[in-house]
Design a protein around this motif. Structure first.
Motif, short mmCIF file in Angstrom:
data_model
loop_
_atom_site.label_atom_id
_atom_site.label_comp_id
_atom_site.label_asym_id
_atom_site.label_seq_id
_atom_site.Cartn_x
_atom_site.Cartn_y
_atom_site.Cartn_z
N LEU A 218 -15.39 -21.60 14.79
CA LEU A 218 -16.37 -22.59 15.25
C LEU A 218 -15.77 -23.54 16.28
CD1 LEU A 218 -18.08 -23.50 11.86
CD2 LEU A 218 -19.06 -22.13 13.69
N LEU A 219 -14.46 -23.77 16.20
CA LEU A 219 -13.79 -24.70 17.10
C LEU A 219 -13.15 -24.01 18.30
CD1 LEU A 219 -12.07 -26.89 14.36
CD2 LEU A 219 -13.90 -27.65 15.88
N ALA A 220 -13.19 -22.69 18.30
CA ALA A 220 -12.53 -21.94 19.38
C ALA A 220 -13.35 -21.99 20.67
CB ALA A 220 -12.33 -20.48 18.95
N PRO A 221 -12.71 -21.77 21.84
CA PRO A 221 -13.44 -21.74 23.12
C PRO A 221 -14.51 -20.66 23.10
CG PRO A 221 -11.08 -21.88 23.49
CD PRO A 221 -11.25 -21.62 22.03
N ARG A 222 -15.57 -20.85 23.88
CA ARG A 222 -16.65 -19.87 23.95
C ARG A 222 -16.19 -18.63 24.72
NH1 ARG A 222 -19.54 -24.48 26.14
NH2 ARG A 222 -20.87 -25.49 24.57
N GLY A 223 -16.74 -17.50 24.32
CA GLY A 223 -16.53 -16.28 25.08
C GLY A 223 -17.49 -16.25 26.27
N PRO A 224 -17.41 -15.23 27.13
CA PRO A 224 -18.26 -15.15 28.33
C PRO A 224 -19.76 -15.18 28.02
CG PRO A 224 -16.48 -13.55 28.43
CD PRO A 224 -16.44 -14.12 27.06
N VAL A 225 -20.20 -14.44 26.99
CA VAL A 225 -21.63 -14.38 26.68
C VAL A 225 -22.12 -15.73 26.19
CG1 VAL A 225 -23.38 -13.32 25.22
CG2 VAL A 225 -21.53 -11.92 26.18
N ARG A 226 -21.38 -16.33 25.27
CA ARG A 226 -21.78 -17.64 24.75
C ARG A 226 -21.71 -18.71 25.85
NH1 ARG A 226 -22.31 -17.75 19.19
NH2 ARG A 226 -21.34 -16.03 18.04
N HIS A 227 -20.73 -18.58 26.72
CA HIS A 227 -20.61 -19.55 27.81
C HIS A 227 -21.83 -19.47 28.73
CE1 HIS A 227 -18.41 -22.24 30.48
NE2 HIS A 227 -18.83 -21.48 31.51
N ALA A 228 -22.25 -18.25 29.05
CA ALA A 228 -23.42 -18.08 29.92
C ALA A 228 -24.68 -18.58 29.23
CB ALA A 228 -23.57 -16.60 30.29
N THR A 229 -24.80 -18.30 27.91
CA THR A 229 -25.97 -18.77 27.16
C THR A 229 -26.01 -20.29 27.11
OG1 THR A 229 -25.83 -16.78 25.78
CG2 THR A 229 -27.22 -18.57 24.97
N ALA A 230 -24.84 -20.89 26.94
CA ALA A 230 -24.77 -22.35 26.90
C ALA A 230 -25.21 -22.95 28.23
CB ALA A 230 -23.36 -22.81 26.55
N ARG A 231 -24.80 -22.32 29.34
CA ARG A 231 -25.21 -22.80 30.66
C ARG A 231 -26.73 -22.73 30.81
NH1 ARG A 231 -21.49 -25.87 31.96
NH2 ARG A 231 -19.50 -25.03 32.69
N LEU A 232 -27.33 -21.63 30.30
CA LEU A 232 -28.77 -21.48 30.38
C LEU A 232 -29.48 -22.56 29.57
CD1 LEU A 232 -31.29 -19.87 31.22
CD2 LEU A 232 -30.91 -18.39 29.21
N ALA A 233 -28.99 -22.79 28.36
CA ALA A 233 -29.61 -23.82 27.51
C ALA A 233 -29.48 -25.19 28.14
CB ALA A 233 -28.95 -23.80 26.13
N LEU A 234 -28.30 -25.46 28.75
CA LEU A 234 -28.10 -26.75 29.42
C LEU A 234 -29.07 -26.90 30.59
CD1 LEU A 234 -26.44 -29.34 29.72
CD2 LEU A 234 -24.81 -28.05 31.11
N GLY A 235 -29.32 -25.81 31.32
CA GLY A 235 -30.25 -25.87 32.43
C GLY A 235 -31.66 -26.19 31.98
N ILE A 236 -32.07 -25.60 30.83
CA ILE A 236 -33.41 -25.87 30.29
C ILE A 236 -33.53 -27.35 29.90
CG2 ILE A 236 -34.98 -25.37 28.39
CD1 ILE A 236 -33.88 -22.51 28.41
N CYS A 237 -32.50 -27.88 29.29
CA CYS A 237 -32.50 -29.30 28.89
C CYS A 237 -32.62 -30.20 30.13
CB CYS A 237 -31.24 -29.64 28.12
SG CYS A 237 -31.16 -28.89 26.48
N ASN A 238 -31.89 -29.84 31.18
CA ASN A 238 -31.93 -30.66 32.41
C ASN A 238 -33.31 -30.59 33.07
OD1 ASN A 238 -29.31 -31.63 32.25
ND2 ASN A 238 -28.45 -29.84 33.33
N LEU A 239 -33.96 -29.41 33.00
CA LEU A 239 -35.31 -29.30 33.55
C LEU A 239 -36.29 -30.19 32.79
CD1 LEU A 239 -35.56 -25.44 34.26
CD2 LEU A 239 -35.51 -27.30 35.96
N LEU A 240 -36.17 -30.20 31.46
CA LEU A 240 -37.04 -31.06 30.64
C LEU A 240 -36.83 -32.52 31.00
CD1 LEU A 240 -36.75 -29.37 27.12
CD2 LEU A 240 -38.80 -29.48 28.54
N ASN A 241 -35.56 -32.91 31.13
CA ASN A 241 -35.25 -34.31 31.43
C ASN A 241 -35.63 -34.70 32.87
OD1 ASN A 241 -34.20 -35.01 28.91
ND2 ASN A 241 -32.19 -34.15 29.41
N ARG A 242 -35.78 -33.70 33.74
CA ARG A 242 -36.12 -34.02 35.12
C ARG A 242 -37.63 -34.06 35.35
NH1 ARG A 242 -33.63 -31.02 40.51
NH2 ARG A 242 -34.73 -32.29 42.06
N PHE A 243 -38.37 -33.10 34.73
CA PHE A 243 -39.78 -32.98 35.07
C PHE A 243 -40.73 -33.46 33.96
CE2 PHE A 243 -37.71 -29.70 37.70
CZ PHE A 243 -38.12 -30.15 38.95
N VAL A 244 -40.24 -33.62 32.73
CA VAL A 244 -41.12 -34.01 31.62
C VAL A 244 -40.77 -35.40 31.09
CG1 VAL A 244 -41.99 -33.39 29.33
CG2 VAL A 244 -41.45 -31.59 30.97
#
Length: 878
Positions: free
Chosen positions: A665-691
């Motif tokens: 749980l404390l280890a660095p993210r792998g490539p797939v999890r890292h990409a998924t995290a970037r996607l989730a972060l992007g969705i959060c930023n869109l909500l905070n920008r437009f809603v």
């Protein structure tokens, strides 16, 4: 009938085998005593008693829990020609003072913890402490001391004085001779129920004639092994039953009922469909056994019984009548069941349901050599096992033994056509109403106790009508007294619908405490009357203080006989001195122990009781009784941990508390999890920008290890916090998330791992939660923790849970208090899509470890004060 002395019978038995005489479970593990060692210990102690001046017939009282030393001292007293007076280690002060005065013992053997309960009037020189390492060095044999052989008892010598349980008045002394006991034992041995290869588990106090005669004397007389559990509580009994490979269990109905309940719960897990399957299988096993003599249960339930009682073949029940349905269930599991009926005054067995021809709905047939008859509906008995009258004429002899030598048992019954005795209650308990109706109160009590709302019931006669004292099962947290009474009224009505009209209850009183019972569970009816009067007059109310252990149910008193459970209770009684603390008190609902308060409790128990409660144990605890049982089974900290002192020390090196899953749980993210995290972060930023518009006041500290304590009022709070941070601050960040929401399903667990959410389970796994948080900070990461532990109302700040106080005491890092406002409007409870709105995130000045100190309570106060200050500033600006 063999009318030898008890020591002679036991010596003969020990010569027939090389198996151990005793196996006693202790905190240090099982302790074996061979027949040769036992006999040597008996002779040593007998010589010491004679050297100290024990006269023929001198009375030696034993007021202590079961142990090999108890056994040796009792048998040494008999060997030296004395009389043993076994006394219940849980006897109340009033009864104990009466027994000591009535018996007039020459010596009292007790333990360190029980000595303080002896009356002050007892001279110190009469008291001896029973110790495991006691030797004859303390009392060297005098050259003038008689040889034990010269004091050998005869069959007519009084061997023991047993005190009745006092169901109808003060305990009465019952003197039993060596012949009384040995003839009963010999008759039992002739039945061939046990042999010298058996290991007999005796989870009953030896002060009672049933375990003394059947468990101790009978077992040793055939050269079998007697097994003593560490204490007489469920977990210790289960341990001994499993590990000792006991072949015979000597129990009472309440023990077998508890065993069955635990087994049923394990097999059905509370699911109705499983219960139906179990009932069907049990019914089939019973049918096959009755009709074909096939013991199918031994095969079907073997996997389960291997974990419970791998070698058990025979379950012996005495002390009270075993419910026939329960007996059939035990037999369906593959055990053979034997029951007996008798009294202290009959040494004790009168009738027996031997395994080969048992009818469990009866009391069995008379034991060979014992005469049992019916006189005017009352069971009467005579024979070499029947006593000759109470000590000090506590009850005149002619009132209990008639001119023909028949002892009147006080039980009503009759014989069926096959010679089996059927009992129908105690004559002394029978209530005769003004209209002439004879009422058996036990029948009504049984009907009432079957109702789910009723835990216990006691029925008595008051002014010509029936009344009852009920102990209710605990209701919901919000239940009012009126709702409870209505629940009980419905239960009484349902019970009465199955009974004749003249059994109607005219008055009901509700008791906050268990009904007064004997150690074997029999109702003390004279004290029931006292209790009813106190309840009716309003004298008896639930005090705002811990319950007196003497008022507890027998099973709970047995729990507190265990030193670990006693230390745990003592700690709770001190901590909740002004609360109504009982074994039924629910730690969360009644005592207010919430979430990480458990960690405080666990640390205190480690210091006070020397135990370590695991997270899995904490998850099973609901009531104080549960806690006492878990404490008994808890791990004892090793010496190295003791030197360290506490969980705080362990959290200073948190990596040692983590397993491989935690480290992932404390280890660095792998490539797939890292990409998924970037996607989730992007969705959060869109909500905070437009809603949602996120307004930020204050600045985050430089990158490093610090703890963010944020107000929590909405599921949108984490998204708002993301909107207040730059990407380089979010990357190293971890979140603390409740397992009930963030880890409740495989998809959620995967997402939480991707989003770097650490599982926080304050109720069931507080130590793991703190260890993960401490390791996160130790690795240099910032951590967001919502310290309220739940979503607040939006009106203010909920009280902070103690977890962060413990975490920061062990791992001091800067604390950044954060006040969030408006998220409850954007995404209120029950809504899944955020609506447009404005959110404010106010970041406070970091609190340094120097400012909040090292006291966990002061840390908590400091953080809460700073968070509230931010909230007040927000209100002022609004």
């Amino acid at each position: 009938m063999d009318a030898r002395s008890i020591p002679a019978l036991i010596r003969a038995g020990g010569e027939t085998t090389e198996r151990p005489a005793l196996v006693a479970y202790t905190p240090d593990g099982p302790r074996e005593v061979s027949h040769e060692q036992l006999q040597a210990g008996i002779e040593r102690r007998a010589k010491a008693l004679l050297a100290e001046g024990l006269e023929p017939g001198g009375r030696v009282m034993i007021f202590a829990a079961n142990s090999p030393e108890w056994v040796e001292t009792a048998l040494a007293t008999l060997t030296a020609g004395g009389t043993v007076v076994p006394v219940d280690a849980q006897m109340g002060e009033r009864d104990l003072a009466h027994v000591i005065s009535d018996a007039g013992p020459w010596r009292i053997f007790t333990s360190d913890d029980l000595r303080r309960r002896l009356p002050n009037a007892v001279a110190t020189e009469r008291i001896h402490i029973l110790k495991p390492d006691e030797t004859s060095e303390a009392s060297p044999a005098s050259e003038d001391a008689p040889d034990p052989e010269s004091r050998a008892p005869t069959p007519d010598t009084i061997a023991a004085i047993f005190y009745t349980s006092g169901t109808t008045g003060p305990p009465k002394g019952v003197p039993l001779t060596h012949a009384n006991i040995t003839t009963n034992v010999s008759a039992l041995l002739d039945e061939g129920i046990a042999h010298n290869g058996d290991r007999v588990l005796v989870p009953l106090p030896l002060h009672h004639v049933y375990p003394f005669s059947i468990g101790l004397i009978t077992t040793l007389s055939i050269g079998a092994t007697m097994v003593l559990p560490q204490s007489l509580v469920g977990p210790r009994i289960a341990e001994a039953l499993r590990d000792s490979e006991a072949t015979i269990l000597l129990g009472v109905p309440r023990l077998y009922s508890a065993l069955w309940s635990r087994l049923e719960a394990r097999l059905t897990a509370g699911r109705r469909w499983r219960q139906k399957i179990l009932n069907g299988v049990m019914g089939a096993c019973t049918f096959l056994q009755r009709r074909l003599g096939v013991n199918a249960g031994r095969v079907i339930f073997r996997p389960v019984m291997k974990r419970l009682a791998p070698s058990l073949r025979l379950a012996v029940s005495g002390g009270a009548a075993l419910d026939a349905q329960l007996g059939e269930r035990l037999q369906a599991l593959g055990w053979t069941v034997a029951t007996g009926y008798g009294l202290t005054e009959t040494s004790p067995i009168l009738t027996i349901n031997a395994p080969r021809d048992a009818r469990l709905d009866t009391a069995g047939r008379p034991l060979p050599g014992v005469e049992v008859s019916i006189s005017n509906g009352e069971v009467v008995a005579r024979g070499p096992n029947v006593f000759d009258g109470y000590l000090n004429e506590a009850e005149p002899r002619h009132e209990v033994i008639d001119e023909q030598g028949w002892y009147h048992t006080g039980d009503s019954g009759e014989f069926d056509e096959d010679g089996y005795l059927r009992l129908s209650g105690r004559i002394s308990s029978t209530i005769v109403l003004p209209g002439g109706e004879n009422i058996d109160p036990e029948r009504i009590e049984g009907a009432l106790s079957e109702q789910p709302a009723v835990r216990e019931a006691g029925v008595l006669e008051v002014d010509g009508r029936l009344a009852a004292v009920l102990v209710p099962e605990p209701g919901d947290a919000e239940e009012t007294e009126e709702a409870r009474d209505e629940r009980l009224d419905e239960a009484v009505g349902e019970a009465m619908s199955h009974l004749p009209g003249h059994h109607a209850i005219g008055d009901v009183q509700v008791s906050p405490d268990p009904l007064p019972r004997t150690r074997l569970g029999k109702l003390r009816r004279h004290r029931l009357e006292e209790l009813y009067e106190q309840l009716q007059s309003g004298e008896k109310v639930a005090e705002q203080a811990p319950m007196d252990p003497e008022d507890m149910a027998p099973e709970d008193q047995s729990l507190l006989a265990d030193p670990v459970a006693a230390a745990t209770w003592d700690f709770l009684a001190e901590r909740f001195a002004n609360e109504r603390l009982t074994p039924d008190s629910r730690l969360h609902r009644d005592l207010g122990l919430d979430s990480l308060s458990w960690v405080d409790l666990g640390m205190a128990l480690r210091e006070r009781a020397g135990i370590e409660l695991g997270d899995d144990a904490i998850g099973r605890v609901e009531t104080v009784r549960d806690l006492l049982q878990e404490a008994i089974q808890a791990d004892q900290p090793d010496g190295e941990a003791d030197a360290g002192g506490s969980l705080i020390d362990a959290l200073q090196a948190p990596e040692s508390l983590l397993d491989d899953e935690d480290r992932r749980l404390l280890a660095p993210r792998g490539p797939v999890r890292h990409a998924t995290a970037r996607l989730a972060l992007g969705i959060c930023n869109l909500l905070n920008r437009f809603v949602v518009r996120v307004e930020v006041e204050g600045e985050w500290p430089a990158t490093g290890s610090y703890l963010i304590t944020a107000r929590h009022i909405s599921a949108y709070d984490p998204i708002a916090l993301i909107g207040s941070m730059s990407r380089d601050r979010i990357d190293p960040l971890f979140w603390a998330g409740w397992t009930g929401m963030m880890f409740s399903s495989p998809p959620r667990r995967w997402f939480s791992h991707t989003a770097r959410v650490l599982p926080i389970d304050a109720g069931a796994a507080p130590r793991r939660s703190l260890a993960l948080a401490a390791a996160c900070l130790d690795r240099g990461h910032p951590l967001i923790w919502f310290p309220e532990g739940q979503r607040g109302s939006g009106e203010g700040l909920e009280p902070l849970r103690p977890g962060i106080g413990l975490l920061l005491e062990a791992h001091p890092v800067p604390v950044v208090p954060v006040w969030i406002e408006g998220t409850d409007e954007v995404l209120p409870i029950g809504r899944f899509i955020p609506r447009r709105g404005r959110v404010r995130v106010r970041i406070g000045e970091p609190l340094s470890s120097e400012s909040y100190g090292t006291d966990r309570r002061r840390i908590l106060d400091q953080v809460e004060t700073e968070m509230r200050r931010l909230g007040e500033e927000e209100k002022d600006e609004s």
